[in-house]
Every structure is written in C-alpha cells, then in structure tokens.
Design an enzyme around this catalytic site. Structure first.
Site, PDB file in Angstrom:
ATOM      1  N   MET A  90      -2.671  -0.725  11.033  1.00  0.00           N
ATOM      2  CA  MET A  90      -1.305  -1.605  11.058  1.00  0.00           C
ATOM      3  C   MET A  90       0.017  -0.997  11.041  1.00  0.00           C
ATOM      4  O   MET A  90       0.987  -1.443  11.108  1.00  0.00           O
ATOM      5  CB  MET A  90      -1.491  -2.546   9.964  1.00  0.00           C
ATOM      6  CG  MET A  90      -2.739  -3.258   9.882  1.00  0.00           C
ATOM      7  SD  MET A  90      -3.012  -4.307   8.514  1.00  0.00           S
ATOM      8  CE  MET A  90      -4.437  -5.374   9.206  1.00  0.00           C
ATOM      9  N   HIS A  92       0.487   0.556  13.928  1.00  0.00           N
ATOM     10  CA  HIS A  92       0.906   0.150  15.300  1.00  0.00           C
ATOM     11  C   HIS A  92       1.278  -1.475  15.505  1.00  0.00           C
ATOM     12  O   HIS A  92       0.326  -2.417  15.588  1.00  0.00           O
ATOM     13  CB  HIS A  92      -0.442   0.394  16.189  1.00  0.00           C
ATOM     14  CG  HIS A  92      -0.774   1.924  16.125  1.00  0.00           C
ATOM     15  ND1 HIS A  92      -0.675   2.665  17.025  1.00  0.00           N
ATOM     16  CD2 HIS A  92      -1.665   2.518  15.117  1.00  0.00           C
ATOM     17  CE1 HIS A  92      -1.250   3.863  16.746  1.00  0.00           C
ATOM     18  NE2 HIS A  92      -1.678   3.702  15.696  1.00  0.00           N
ATOM     19  N   ARG A  93       2.505  -1.580  15.705  1.00  0.00           N
ATOM     20  CA  ARG A  93       3.155  -2.857  15.208  1.00  0.00           C
ATOM     21  C   ARG A  93       3.064  -3.713  16.739  1.00  0.00           C
ATOM     22  O   ARG A  93       3.529  -4.790  16.622  1.00  0.00           O
ATOM     23  CB  ARG A  93       4.394  -2.851  14.458  1.00  0.00           C
ATOM     24  CG  ARG A  93       4.236  -2.487  13.269  1.00  0.00           C
ATOM     25  CD  ARG A  93       5.711  -2.364  12.556  1.00  0.00           C
ATOM     26  NE  ARG A  93       6.640  -1.199  12.945  1.00  0.00           N
ATOM     27  CZ  ARG A  93       6.604  -0.109  12.538  1.00  0.00           C
ATOM     28  NH1 ARG A  93       5.575   0.466  11.687  1.00  0.00           N
ATOM     29  NH2 ARG A  93       7.046   0.968  13.151  1.00  0.00           N
ATOM     30  N   ARG A 171      -9.819  -8.438  -7.075  1.00  0.00           N
ATOM     31  CA  ARG A 171     -10.102  -7.539  -6.109  1.00  0.00           C
ATOM     32  C   ARG A 171      -9.355  -6.096  -6.390  1.00  0.00           C
ATOM     33  O   ARG A 171      -9.351  -5.170  -5.572  1.00  0.00           O
ATOM     34  CB  ARG A 171      -9.510  -8.002  -4.895  1.00  0.00           C
ATOM     35  CG  ARG A 171      -8.064  -8.314  -4.538  1.00  0.00           C
ATOM     36  CD  ARG A 171      -7.557  -9.069  -3.281  1.00  0.00           C
ATOM     37  NE  ARG A 171      -6.352  -9.271  -3.197  1.00  0.00           N
ATOM     38  CZ  ARG A 171      -5.819  -9.658  -2.254  1.00  0.00           C
ATOM     39  NH1 ARG A 171      -6.361  -9.835  -1.020  1.00  0.00           N
ATOM     40  NH2 ARG A 171      -4.405 -10.257  -2.313  1.00  0.00           N
ATOM     41  N   ARG A 198      -4.605   8.166  18.451  1.00  0.00           N
ATOM     42  CA  ARG A 198      -5.919   8.140  17.578  1.00  0.00           C
ATOM     43  C   ARG A 198      -7.068   8.504  18.217  1.00  0.00           C
ATOM     44  O   ARG A 198      -8.364   8.217  17.529  1.00  0.00           O
ATOM     45  CB  ARG A 198      -6.051   6.496  17.364  1.00  0.00           C
ATOM     46  CG  ARG A 198      -4.786   5.937  16.708  1.00  0.00           C
ATOM     47  CD  ARG A 198      -4.517   6.737  15.234  1.00  0.00           C
ATOM     48  NE  ARG A 198      -3.555   6.032  14.680  1.00  0.00           N
ATOM     49  CZ  ARG A 198      -3.095   6.406  13.469  1.00  0.00           C
ATOM     50  NH1 ARG A 198      -3.473   7.393  12.900  1.00  0.00           N
ATOM     51  NH2 ARG A 198      -1.998   5.912  12.890  1.00  0.00           N
TER      52      ARG A 198
END
Length: 244
Positions: A90, A92-93, A171, A198
């Site tokens: 995330m 990578h917007r 959680r 990546r």
C-alpha cells in the site's frame, strides 16, 4: 453474548495467491493512445497492418519514457498474502485497494510460516546487504516459534470474541503473519513501477532489493500481465525494467 463462528483448524502456509479477476489491457491500448497525438483516432486495422512498426513504437515509448500511453489500461488482481505484504504493497498509491475487514467478519486462522527455501540471515550494511540460507537450527526455531505464537494469538482472539468483545478490538492481538485478501486495481504504468521495485533482477537498470514475500506476489502479477501485453512487457524488459 455475541455468537461466534465455529473455531476453525489453524492452517500454515508459505505461498501466496494471485488471480487476474478482470482486465481491459492490451498492447493495442498503448498504440491507440500514442497515435492519437499525431494521427487522431486510429482503427484496429491500422494497428494490425504493420506489427513490426507497432512493436517499434512501443519500444520507443518505453525507451524515451513517454509514459502516459501505458496508462490507458486496467487490471484487477485478487491477492491473498500475509498482512505484512499488504503494508508494503500500500505504499504504491497508484493502485486502488479493497481489503477484507477484521471489523465485519471473524478472521480465518491462516498464517504465514517461511518455507525451507526462505533465506533467513541478513548480512552486510543497510543498502548493501544480502541474505543467506541460515542453519537448520535457525529454520527449526523460526518454524516452531511462529507456529506457537500464532496459536496463542488466535486463542486469545477467540477468547475475546466469546466474551463479547467487538471484532475490531479483539483483532489487535493478531500478528502481521495472518493472511488477508484484497482486490488491487492498476494500469500498466503503475504495475511497471511496482515491478521495477518489487522484483529483483540483475539486469535491471536500477536494481532493487525487495522483501521476498512481496516479490512472490509481484512475480505472479508480472506473469499474468505479460500474457495480456506481451509487446509492452518485452519492451519493459529490453529497456532495463524502468517504468516510463
């Protein structure tokens, strides 16, 4: 007291899942977008009339970093991976994301345990390091310690749910090794930027050093994308895997 879904056997995995859910992405999309600037609207017959010229145009766009023609495409992937992979993802917007919610459903106990092929030991200084396999004792420790930690954390999670604690509070005890799932949507240019960072390749113009688990996701995404846009993918590789 809130009803809790039946306890499910804890599962351990060392892989990731990536599926192409839908796509409107082809090399033709790039060609149309590029040619409109000089020729106006193009037809499919014009694009197909000279395949070598089309290949050359895509390579030119990639080489000289004319990036916007690569944005006229869309791909939606379904990804199942550990939460820590998504936290890196995330950054990578230029992607759009929707992830499963631990507020609205009881989270399934599937956890990541590094496989025997996962290199465990980092050597060298930041920015100039590499990983080595690790000893059998280290692999044994990682496997046993992560499994026991997961069992304890999921047991605590269930205890809180059974006591009526809200899912969004319960959680908090779960680790980032828990598997989650999401839809991730992007265009080809955004995907190339992601892959350039990546996926580790020695022939990259700007080598990157991704964490192996997100690289596993990226490799599967690249394979699916290459099947949709083979000319674009070939130009990406031929030009040092640099996002235009």
């Amino acid at each position: 007291m809130r009803a809790v879904e039946p306890e499910v056997e804890i599962k351990f995995r060392s892989d990731v899942d990536v599926e192409l859910v839908k796509a409107a992405a082809s090399d033709v999309d790039v060609l149309w977008a590029a040619r409109v600037s000089t020729k106006g609207e193009s037809s499919l017959s014009e694009v197909e009339a000279d395949p070598e010229r089309s290949k050359g145009l895509i390579n030119y766009l990639m080489r000289d970093r004319h990036g916007t023609p690569f944005e006229h495409s869309t791909m939606t992937f379904y990804v199942s991976a550990p939460i820590f992979v998504f936290r890196e993802f995330m950054r990578h917007r230029t992607f759009s994301y929707n992830e499963e919610s631990g507020r609205y459903r009881q989270l399934v106990p599937v956890f990541y345990v590094p496989g025997p092929e996962r290199k465990l030991v980092q050597e060298g200084k930041p920015g100039k390091y590499h990983f080595t396999d690790g000893t059998p004792e280290q692999h044994k420790l990682v496997s046993e310690a992560t499994r026991e930690s997961y069992r304890q954390s999921y047991r605590a999670y269930l205890e809180m749910l059974e006591a009526g604690v809200a899912r969004e509070v319960a959680r908090t005890v779960l680790p980032v090794g828990l598997y989650s799932s999401m839809y991730a949507t992007c265009n080809a240019r955004a995907l190339m930027n992601f892959l350039s960072l990546r996926v580790r390749r020695e022939d990259s113009a700007f080598p990157s050093f991704p964490q192996r688990e997100i690289e596993m996701v990226a490799e599967k995404m690249e394979e699916l994308w290459a099947g949709l846009m083979p000319l674009t993918h070939a130009a990406f590789e031929a030009n040092g895997r640099v996002c235009p």
